[in-house]
Design a protein around this motif. Structure first.
Motif, mmCIF file in Angstrom:
data_model
loop_
_atom_site.group_PDB
_atom_site.id
_atom_site.type_symbol
_atom_site.label_atom_id
_atom_site.label_comp_id
_atom_site.label_asym_id
_atom_site.label_seq_id
_atom_site.Cartn_x
_atom_site.Cartn_y
_atom_site.Cartn_z
ATOM 1 N N THR A 223 0.826 -1.199 0.000
ATOM 2 C CA THR A 223 0.000 0.000 0.000
ATOM 3 C C THR A 223 0.866 1.256 0.000
ATOM 4 N N SER A 224 1.926 1.254 0.807
ATOM 5 C CA SER A 224 2.832 2.401 0.842
ATOM 6 C C SER A 224 3.499 2.609 -0.510
ATOM 7 N N PHE A 225 3.824 1.495 -1.177
ATOM 8 C CA PHE A 225 4.459 1.563 -2.491
ATOM 9 C C PHE A 225 3.538 2.235 -3.500
ATOM 10 N N VAL A 226 2.248 1.911 -3.446
ATOM 11 C CA VAL A 226 1.280 2.523 -4.361
ATOM 12 C C VAL A 226 1.030 3.982 -3.986
ATOM 13 N N LEU A 227 0.910 4.270 -2.710
ATOM 14 C CA LEU A 227 0.655 5.642 -2.267
ATOM 15 C C LEU A 227 1.783 6.590 -2.664
ATOM 16 N N GLY A 232 2.648 9.338 -13.575
ATOM 17 C CA GLY A 232 3.259 8.616 -14.685
ATOM 18 C C GLY A 232 3.641 7.196 -14.322
ATOM 19 N N GLN A 233 3.637 6.867 -12.994
ATOM 20 C CA GLN A 233 3.977 5.512 -12.570
ATOM 21 C C GLN A 233 2.872 4.878 -11.736
ATOM 22 N N ARG A 234 1.739 5.572 -11.617
ATOM 23 C CA ARG A 234 0.688 5.055 -10.735
ATOM 24 C C ARG A 234 0.136 3.719 -11.220
ATOM 25 N N ASN A 235 -0.150 3.613 -12.503
ATOM 26 C CA ASN A 235 -0.691 2.375 -13.045
ATOM 27 C C ASN A 235 0.322 1.238 -12.938
ATOM 28 N N THR A 259 -6.711 -0.737 -3.772
ATOM 29 C CA THR A 259 -7.708 0.056 -4.494
ATOM 30 C C THR A 259 -7.885 1.413 -3.841
ATOM 31 N N GLU A 260 -7.973 1.432 -2.519
ATOM 32 C CA GLU A 260 -8.118 2.700 -1.798
ATOM 33 C C GLU A 260 -6.885 3.578 -1.990
ATOM 34 N N ALA A 261 -5.702 2.951 -1.979
ATOM 35 C CA ALA A 261 -4.460 3.703 -2.175
ATOM 36 C C ALA A 261 -4.401 4.298 -3.575
ATOM 37 N N ALA A 262 -4.792 3.498 -4.568
ATOM 38 C CA ALA A 262 -4.759 3.977 -5.952
ATOM 39 C C ALA A 262 -5.744 5.122 -6.168
ATOM 40 N N LEU A 263 -6.929 5.035 -5.544
ATOM 41 C CA LEU A 263 -7.892 6.133 -5.627
ATOM 42 C C LEU A 263 -7.314 7.402 -5.019
ATOM 43 N N THR A 264 -6.569 7.235 -3.931
ATOM 44 C CA THR A 264 -5.941 8.386 -3.276
ATOM 45 C C THR A 264 -4.929 9.062 -4.190
#
Length: 290
Positions: A223-227, A232-235, A259-264
């Motif tokens: 989750t921290s990695f996604v947040l 340009g690197q989110r996906n 999913t919550e992290a990606a929405l953030t």
């Protein structure tokens, strides 16, 4: 061999030699778009990881060369070749192929790339473009020496495939099962353009180090990695983290957190769902085999 077959093979060789002269490593392809030469290791009982070190042809993209004599030798060994492939990721051009699939009733790769460009604020520059018999197109871009771009299928968007290191593009002038690949009008004089930075970030692995894969990665670290995803690197980061989540015995809670992290980070919900579905598909193929 019939005269027409000899003419097709001679034309494929001529196109391949022209590409090699431009510094593009080539291999002969059959009408199925697959490498024309079979592996010299077929029938061997032990596992073979040879990539051409044995000195015999038949290693697919690893046979690709710009040496005219070697190109002629490859095509002489495969007189049934009807086209040629161009290895991606190899110097001096380090091609990155953007394969846009367009099929009736299927995904529209051209529209998907346009949407991706608007979302990530980049523009695809004028570049070499090859029209495929099926109505799609291949865009030729170049990448920097320090970046290794992997192959991917519909990971960036439906109908948008990336051909990178270890992959190849069907060269213009090649004859496939459904017709001939040809240069798009107006692009014949162009050289492959540099890949836009935002697109390169989407296509390449994350630049910073992902969580170490010592067993199953924790939900918190993923989750921290996604947040921490830069624009340009989110996906790409979400896809990587989701693959790790699907390797877990209990992926559902991790996927919810991702999913919550990606929405953030600002990723749209439909893109998140598509990325998670791609990760599920890739992970299933990896764990169950072909």
């Amino acid at each position: 061999m019939a005269a027409s077959a000899r003419q097709t093979a001679a034309l494929a060789l001529a196109h391949a030699l022209t590409a090699a002269e431009r510094g593009l490593p080539v291999i002969p392809l059959s009408r199925t778009k697959l490498p024309a030469l079979r592996s010299p290791h077929r029938g061997e009982h032990r596992s073979v990881t040879c990539r051409g070190e044995c000195g015999r042809p038949g290693h697919g993209v690893y046979d690709a060369t710009t040496d005219p004599a070697a190109v002629r030798a490859l095509f002489a060994a495969a007189p049934w070749a009807t086209g040629y492939g161009i290895a991606c990721g190899r110097p001096p051009h380090r091609l990155i192929g953007v394969d846009l699939d367009v099929r009736e009733g299927g995904p529209d790769g051209v529209a998907a790339l346009d949407a991706l460009a608007r979302r990530h604020e980049f523009a695809v520059p004028p570049t070499v473009t090859v029209l495929t018999p099926g109505g799609g197109r291949h865009l030729w871009l170049t990448g920097p020496p320090e970046t290794v771009v992997p192959n991917s299928a519909s990971r960036l968007a439906p109908g948008v495939d990336i051909r990178g290191a270890g992959g190849y593009l069907v060269g213009p002038g090649s004859l496939g099962a459904h017709g001939t690949y040809r240069l798009a009008p107006g692009t014949e004089h162009l050289s492959p353009a540099p890949c836009p930075e935002a697109l390169l970030n989407l296509a390449a692995p994350p630049a910073s180090s992902p969580p170490a894969r010592t067993g199953t990665a924790s939900a918190a670290s993923l989750t921290s990695f996604v947040l921490a995803s830069p624009r340009g690197q989110r996906n790409t980061r979400l896809f990587w983290a989701a693959c790790r989540a699907y390797e877990s015995p209990s992926p559902s809670p991790i996927l919810t957190a991702l999913t919550e992290a990606a929405l953030t980070t600002g990723l749209p919900e439909p893109e998140i769902r598509a990325t998670l579905a791609s990760a599920a598909s890739i992970t299933a193929r990896t764990t169950t085999g072909p």
